[in-house]
Write a protein that holds these residues in place. Sequence first.
Motif, PDB file in Angstrom:
ATOM      1  N   VAL A  77     -45.784  15.416  57.135  1.00 35.81           N
ATOM      2  CA  VAL A  77     -44.603  14.511  57.417  1.00 35.81           C
ATOM      3  C   VAL A  77     -43.906  14.574  56.060  1.00 35.81           C
ATOM      4  O   VAL A  77     -42.426  14.780  55.479  1.00 35.81           O
ATOM      5  CB  VAL A  77     -45.692  12.805  56.902  1.00 35.81           C
ATOM      6  CG1 VAL A  77     -46.042  12.710  58.175  1.00 35.81           C
ATOM      7  CG2 VAL A  77     -46.504  13.301  56.114  1.00 35.81           C
ATOM      8  N   VAL A 113     -37.328  17.963  58.332  1.00 33.44           N
ATOM      9  CA  VAL A 113     -38.051  16.109  59.091  1.00 33.44           C
ATOM     10  C   VAL A 113     -37.196  15.415  58.518  1.00 33.44           C
ATOM     11  O   VAL A 113     -37.267  15.125  57.079  1.00 33.44           O
ATOM     12  CB  VAL A 113     -39.075  15.757  59.448  1.00 33.44           C
ATOM     13  CG1 VAL A 113     -39.306  14.768  60.298  1.00 33.44           C
ATOM     14  CG2 VAL A 113     -40.023  17.171  60.107  1.00 33.44           C
ATOM     15  N   GLU A 114     -36.307  15.138  59.123  1.00 36.19           N
ATOM     16  CA  GLU A 114     -35.554  13.071  58.668  1.00 36.19           C
ATOM     17  C   GLU A 114     -35.906  11.828  59.168  1.00 36.19           C
ATOM     18  O   GLU A 114     -36.138  11.198  57.948  1.00 36.19           O
ATOM     19  CB  GLU A 114     -34.491  13.511  58.471  1.00 36.19           C
ATOM     20  CG  GLU A 114     -33.459  14.580  58.322  1.00 36.19           C
ATOM     21  CD  GLU A 114     -32.260  14.509  58.516  1.00 36.19           C
ATOM     22  OE1 GLU A 114     -30.658  14.194  57.975  1.00 36.19           O
ATOM     23  OE2 GLU A 114     -31.151  14.509  59.636  1.00 36.19           O
ATOM     24  N   VAL A 121     -39.574  10.459  61.716  1.00 42.24           N
ATOM     25  CA  VAL A 121     -40.794  10.477  62.146  1.00 42.24           C
ATOM     26  C   VAL A 121     -40.685   9.847  63.493  1.00 42.24           C
ATOM     27  O   VAL A 121     -40.680   8.577  63.170  1.00 42.24           O
ATOM     28  CB  VAL A 121     -42.090  10.601  61.178  1.00 42.24           C
ATOM     29  CG1 VAL A 121     -43.503  10.526  62.226  1.00 42.24           C
ATOM     30  CG2 VAL A 121     -41.793  11.284  60.155  1.00 42.24           C
ATOM     31  N   ALA A 144     -46.102   8.528  56.840  1.00 41.51           N
ATOM     32  CA  ALA A 144     -44.579   9.450  56.650  1.00 41.51           C
ATOM     33  C   ALA A 144     -43.705   8.632  55.827  1.00 41.51           C
ATOM     34  O   ALA A 144     -42.975   9.235  55.236  1.00 41.51           O
ATOM     35  CB  ALA A 144     -44.311   9.038  58.008  1.00 41.51           C
ATOM     36  N   LYS A 170     -39.545  10.243  54.529  1.00 38.86           N
ATOM     37  CA  LYS A 170     -39.078   9.658  55.530  1.00 38.86           C
ATOM     38  C   LYS A 170     -39.202   8.170  56.325  1.00 38.86           C
ATOM     39  O   LYS A 170     -39.887   7.521  56.553  1.00 38.86           O
ATOM     40  CB  LYS A 170     -40.132  10.838  56.899  1.00 38.86           C
ATOM     41  CG  LYS A 170     -40.343  11.830  56.108  1.00 38.86           C
ATOM     42  CD  LYS A 170     -39.638  12.940  55.783  1.00 38.86           C
ATOM     43  CE  LYS A 170     -40.151  14.037  55.369  1.00 38.86           C
ATOM     44  NZ  LYS A 170     -39.478  14.894  54.855  1.00 38.86           N
TER      45      LYS A 170
END
Length: 335
Positions: free
Chosen positions: A70, A75-76, A78, A94, A99
Amino acid sequence: MTLPLDPRTAPPLRWGILAPGGIAAVFADAINHHTRAQLVAVGSRNRDRAERFATHHGIPTTHSSYRALVEDPQVEAVYVASPHSAHLEHALLAIKAGKHVLVEKSLARSAAEVEEMVSAARTAGVFLMEAMWTRFLPHVAAVRGVIERGEIGEVVTVIADHGQNMNHLPLEHRLHNPALAGGALLDLGVYPVSFAHDLLGTPDRIHATGSLSSTGVDGQVSISLGYGERAQASLNTTLWSRTATTAVIAGTKGRIEIDTDFYRPTSFRVIGLDGTWWSFDREIDGGFQFQAAEVARCVAEGLTESPRMTWDNSLEVMRTMDEVRRQIGLVYPGE
């Protein structure tokens, strides 16, 4: 009728997968084959599992902890695919990392947990949605169109079931484990319950009967929901038998019969009182791509919840399931 847009038209989004199990594999295939999104990372407490999953699905980055996943800047969004007992913990992890989050259905174990998730997402200003993929499928959009046009009149009865024969699974499997919030209701029963909510709204009467398994989870549950003076829903779920998994929506002018499996991409027939009928049949591969596209579009528009699967929708469904659990005497460890 207005059908969902092609998922490939949704904006790209960079996904991280938390807990690479069977359902996560289905999601990964849908992302890779039917969207413009990217799978950029996968996280598991078992590094070997993460690496095998990453290799199979072409994911460039693996993490041996959920926190590392996370916090990965690539990563945009999750996708939380862990057991129900861990949904709250992992969703909050997250969300606190900033996120956007898609959490496997059922969103949590209880309405109280859903409220905690929603509060955290609202405070953080991030997107949160329950992965009730059925709501975004073409045949469900077509069904809603039939009802909205008045083709079957006033809806008075909804009948739906979801039963799978899980007798072959070992007793230590998560579906048989109360500590992991196993049982029929959260995994299977959420489909007919959410379907009834989608079509009829929040019930004002709930009656349930159920049987617990030898391990203490719900093996089978039958649910009756009442709405005002006339409308009712009759729902069933079980771990002990493969049921028809069909649905019927009956109105004052006709009915809609949805083929098996009603919660997956499938066909249906609209049958009038005079016996005349027409059918909807649109074959598609996968299905999870439609909910992934919804997330991508909402995130691109700056929304924190989906208009089609709102926070209140998930909360109302979970309140119904809380009451069902109360009536059948099902309590998860720690509650």
